[in-house]
Write an enzyme that holds these catalytic residues in place. Structure first.
Site, PDB file in Angstrom:
ATOM      1  CE  LYS A 157       1.078  -2.962   1.822  1.00  0.00           C
ATOM      2  NZ  LYS A 157       1.107  -1.868   2.834  1.00  0.00           N
ATOM      3  NE  ARG A 176      -2.278   0.619  -2.482  1.00  0.00           N
ATOM      4  CZ  ARG A 176      -1.036   0.614  -1.991  1.00  0.00           C
ATOM      5  NH1 ARG A 176      -0.163  -0.315  -2.335  1.00  0.00           N
ATOM      6  NH2 ARG A 176      -0.656   1.516  -1.168  1.00  0.00           N
ATOM      7  NE  ARG A 230       8.874   2.765   4.277  1.00  0.00           N
ATOM      8  CZ  ARG A 230       7.645   2.372   3.936  1.00  0.00           C
ATOM      9  NH1 ARG A 230       7.392   1.093   3.806  1.00  0.00           N
ATOM     10  NH2 ARG A 230       6.697   3.244   3.712  1.00  0.00           N
ATOM     11  NE  ARG A 251       7.763   4.272  -0.026  1.00  0.00           N
ATOM     12  CZ  ARG A 251       6.840   3.359   0.170  1.00  0.00           C
ATOM     13  NH1 ARG A 251       7.188   2.103   0.404  1.00  0.00           N
ATOM     14  NH2 ARG A 251       5.558   3.667   0.138  1.00  0.00           N
ATOM     15  NE  ARG A 262       2.144   5.909   1.635  1.00  0.00           N
ATOM     16  CZ  ARG A 262       3.285   5.617   2.280  1.00  0.00           C
ATOM     17  NH1 ARG A 262       4.070   6.573   2.731  1.00  0.00           N
ATOM     18  NH2 ARG A 262       3.629   4.366   2.459  1.00  0.00           N
TER      19      ARG A 262
HETATM   20  P1  AP5 Z   1       7.253  -2.048   5.496  1.00  0.00           P
HETATM   21  O1  AP5 Z   1       7.417  -3.516   5.608  1.00  0.00           O
HETATM   22  O2  AP5 Z   1       8.098  -1.313   4.518  1.00  0.00           O
HETATM   23  O3  AP5 Z   1       5.688  -1.674   5.353  1.00  0.00           O
HETATM   24  P2  AP5 Z   1       4.694  -1.776   4.111  1.00  0.00           P
HETATM   25  O4  AP5 Z   1       3.409  -2.348   4.607  1.00  0.00           O
HETATM   26  O5  AP5 Z   1       5.372  -2.448   2.969  1.00  0.00           O
HETATM   27  O6  AP5 Z   1       4.454  -0.235   3.860  1.00  0.00           O
HETATM   28  P3  AP5 Z   1       4.419   0.597   2.493  1.00  0.00           P
HETATM   29  O7  AP5 Z   1       4.572   2.038   2.930  1.00  0.00           O
HETATM   30  O8  AP5 Z   1       5.400   0.067   1.507  1.00  0.00           O
HETATM   31  O9  AP5 Z   1       2.961   0.356   2.044  1.00  0.00           O
HETATM   32  P4  AP5 Z   1       2.173   1.182   1.017  1.00  0.00           P
HETATM   33  O10 AP5 Z   1       1.068   0.265   0.735  1.00  0.00           O
HETATM   34  O11 AP5 Z   1       1.789   2.541   1.471  1.00  0.00           O
HETATM   35  O12 AP5 Z   1       3.238   1.487  -0.138  1.00  0.00           O
HETATM   36  P5  AP5 Z   1       3.465   0.852  -1.577  1.00  0.00           P
HETATM   37  O13 AP5 Z   1       4.907   0.861  -1.827  1.00  0.00           O
HETATM   38  O14 AP5 Z   1       2.715  -0.400  -1.720  1.00  0.00           O
HETATM   39  O15 AP5 Z   1       7.517  -1.431   6.973  1.00  0.00           O
HETATM   40  C1  AP5 Z   1       7.441  -0.049   7.211  1.00  0.00           C
HETATM   41  C2  AP5 Z   1       8.497   0.370   8.265  1.00  0.00           C
HETATM   42  O16 AP5 Z   1       8.165  -0.227   9.505  1.00  0.00           O
HETATM   43  C3  AP5 Z   1       9.934  -0.083   7.936  1.00  0.00           C
HETATM   44  O17 AP5 Z   1      10.836   0.908   8.388  1.00  0.00           O
HETATM   45  C4  AP5 Z   1      10.104  -1.371   8.747  1.00  0.00           C
HETATM   46  O18 AP5 Z   1      11.461  -1.602   9.110  1.00  0.00           O
HETATM   47  C5  AP5 Z   1       9.220  -1.083   9.962  1.00  0.00           C
HETATM   48  N1  AP5 Z   1       8.566  -2.300  10.481  1.00  0.00           N
HETATM   49  C6  AP5 Z   1       7.987  -3.303   9.763  1.00  0.00           C
HETATM   50  N2  AP5 Z   1       7.485  -4.242  10.585  1.00  0.00           N
HETATM   51  C7  AP5 Z   1       7.724  -3.796  11.865  1.00  0.00           C
HETATM   52  C8  AP5 Z   1       7.434  -4.317  13.150  1.00  0.00           C
HETATM   53  N3  AP5 Z   1       6.775  -5.481  13.311  1.00  0.00           N
HETATM   54  N4  AP5 Z   1       7.834  -3.591  14.228  1.00  0.00           N
HETATM   55  C9  AP5 Z   1       8.491  -2.409  14.087  1.00  0.00           C
HETATM   56  N5  AP5 Z   1       8.807  -1.873  12.892  1.00  0.00           N
HETATM   57  C10 AP5 Z   1       8.422  -2.555  11.788  1.00  0.00           C
HETATM   58  O19 AP5 Z   1       2.754   1.948  -2.499  1.00  0.00           O
HETATM   59  C11 AP5 Z   1       3.317   3.238  -2.636  1.00  0.00           C
HETATM   60  C12 AP5 Z   1       2.458   4.069  -3.569  1.00  0.00           C
HETATM   61  O20 AP5 Z   1       2.434   3.455  -4.883  1.00  0.00           O
HETATM   62  C13 AP5 Z   1       0.961   4.215  -3.209  1.00  0.00           C
HETATM   63  O21 AP5 Z   1       0.733   5.250  -2.279  1.00  0.00           O
HETATM   64  C14 AP5 Z   1       0.344   4.496  -4.578  1.00  0.00           C
HETATM   65  O22 AP5 Z   1       0.574   5.815  -4.977  1.00  0.00           O
HETATM   66  C15 AP5 Z   1       1.157   3.583  -5.498  1.00  0.00           C
HETATM   67  N6  AP5 Z   1       0.549   2.236  -5.615  1.00  0.00           N
HETATM   68  C16 AP5 Z   1       1.155   1.050  -5.300  1.00  0.00           C
HETATM   69  N7  AP5 Z   1       0.323   0.018  -5.513  1.00  0.00           N
HETATM   70  C17 AP5 Z   1      -0.834   0.561  -5.990  1.00  0.00           C
HETATM   71  C18 AP5 Z   1      -2.077   0.011  -6.376  1.00  0.00           C
HETATM   72  N8  AP5 Z   1      -2.313  -1.314  -6.319  1.00  0.00           N
HETATM   73  N9  AP5 Z   1      -3.039   0.870  -6.819  1.00  0.00           N
HETATM   74  C19 AP5 Z   1      -2.835   2.205  -6.893  1.00  0.00           C
HETATM   75  N10 AP5 Z   1      -1.683   2.787  -6.515  1.00  0.00           N
HETATM   76  C20 AP5 Z   1      -0.690   1.973  -6.069  1.00  0.00           C
HETATM   77 MG    MG Z   2       5.989  -1.814   1.048  1.00  0.00          MG
END
Ligand code: AP5
Ligand code: MG
Length: 224
Positions: A14, A89, A128, A163, A174
Site C-alpha cells: 500500500k 480497516r 522492510r 518498525r 497483524r
Molecule cells: P509496503 O509498501 O511498506 O507495504 P504496506 O502495505 O504499506 O504494509 P504496512 O505494513 O505498512 O501495512 P499495515 O497495514 O500493516 O501497516 P500500517 O502502517 O497501515 O511494503 C512492505 C515491504 O515490502 C517493503 O519492504 C517494500 O519494499 C516491499 N515491497 C513492496 N512491494 C513489493 C513488491 N511488489 N515486491 C517485493 N517487495 C515489495 O499500520 C500499522 C499499525 O497502525 C496497525 O497495525 C494498527 O495498529 C495501526 N493502524 C493504522 N491504521 C489503522 C486503522 N485504520 N485502524 C486501526 N488501527 C490502525
Molecule cells: Mg504502509
C-alpha cells in the site's frame, strides 16, 4: 473528486504503490499508520496511548483513527481528493468514512485491493526498512530493494528504521487481525461496485502497471 482507498494486508505494498500514485495523480496519500507512528515518535498523549497497541500488532480503537481522518480530509490539500492508505480497516470505520464524505457531498470513488499470499507478506515486513525522515519516508527491503549503503536512505541520507511491529510474531498477529477485521471490507465495497482487484505479486513496477490498469475502471480515476 478522486477519493481512493488502498486496501490490502500488512506488507502488500500500500505504501510502495501509494507513493507512486500520489505523484501520478497529484493527490495526497493519507496513511493512518504513518500518522500514528509520528505521534508515537513525538511522544504525544495519542502516541503514548497507541504505542503498545501498535507494537503488539492490534488495531487502535475506531474512534481514534476516525477522528484523525475526519480532521485530515478537511485540510486544503484534499480539495481534489485523496488516497487513503490503511484506512478504513473495519466496517465501523468504513461506515464513518461514508457518513463524513456524504456530509461533504462526495463519496469513495474506488477501492484498490492489493492481494498477496500470507507467506510472502511475512518476509516483506520482516525485511522492510523505512527512512526515519518524515518528509522523505522512503521504503526499502533488505533483499528486494536494498539501499546502496546499509541503513542509509539513498534519497536523503537519513538513518533507516525497522518498525517495532515488523517482528515476525507481530506480523503474524497483524495478519490474523487483517483476515478477521479488515477482509470483510472486500464485500462491503464490492457490493457498492467500488472494488478493483490488483495482483500484488511481482516487481513494484509490475504491480504499479496493474494498479494503473485497475484505475482505468474507476470513475474520475486516471490514466490515459
Ligand atoms: P509496503 O509498501 O511498506 O507495504 P504496506 O502495505 O504499506 O504494509 P504496512 O505494513 O505498512 O501495512 P499495515 O497495514 O500493516 O501497516 P500500517 O502502517 O497501515 O511494503 C512492505 C515491504 O515490502 C517493503 O519492504 C517494500 O519494499 C516491499 N515491497 C513492496 N512491494 C513489493 C513488491 N511488489 N515486491 C517485493 N517487495 C515489495 O499500520 C500499522 C499499525 O497502525 C496497525 O497495525 C494498527 O495498529 C495501526 N493502524 C493504522 N491504521 C489503522 C486503522 N485504520 N485502524 C486501526 N488501527 C490502525
Ligand atoms: Mg504502509
Amino acid at each position: 473528486m478522486t477519493n481512493l482507498i488502498l486496501l490490502g494486508p500488512p506488507g502488500s505494498g500500500k505504501g510502495t504503490q501509494g507513493e507512486r500514485l500520489e505523484v501520478e495523480l497529484s493527490l495526497p496519500r493519507l496513511s493512518t499508520g504513518d500518522m500514528l507512528r509520528e505521534a508515537v515518535k513525538k511522544g504525544t498523549d495519542l502516541g503514548r496511548q497507541v504505542e503498545p497497541i501498535m507494537k503488539s500488532g492490534s488495531l487502535v480503537p475506531d474512534e481514534v483513527v476516525v477522528e484523525i481522518i475526519a480532521e485530515r480530509i478537511g485540510q486544503a490539500d484534499c480539495g481534489k481528493g485523496f488516497i487513503l492508505d490503511g484506512f478504513p480497516r473495519t466496517i465501523p470505520q468504513a461506515e464513518a468514512l461514508e457518513a463524513m464524505l456524504t456530509e461533504k457531498g462526495t463519496a469513495v470513488t474506488g477501492v484498490l485491493n492489493i492481494a498477496v499470499p500470507d507467506q510472502v507478506l511475512i518476509d516483506r515486513c520482516v525485511g522492510r526498512r523505512l527512512c526515519s525522515n518524515k518528509e522523505c519516508g522512503a521504503i526499502y527491503h533488505v533483499k528486494s530493494n536494498p539501499p546502496a549503503q546499509d541503513n542509509v536512505c539513498d534519497r536523503c541520507g537519513s538513518e533507516l528504521l525497522h518498525r517495532s511491529d515488523d517482528r515476525a510474531e507481530a506480523v503474524e498477529e497483524r495478519l490474523r487481525n487483517y483476515h478477521r477485521q479488515t477482509e470483510p471490507l472486500e464485500d462491503f465495497y464490492s457490493s457498492r461496485g467500488l472494488l478493483h482487484e490488483v495482483d500484488g505479486v511481482g516487481s513494484p513496477h509490475e504491480v504499479f502497471e496493474r494498479t494503473l490498469e485497475a484505475l482505468r475502471g474507476v470513475s474520475g480515476g486516471c490514466c490515459e
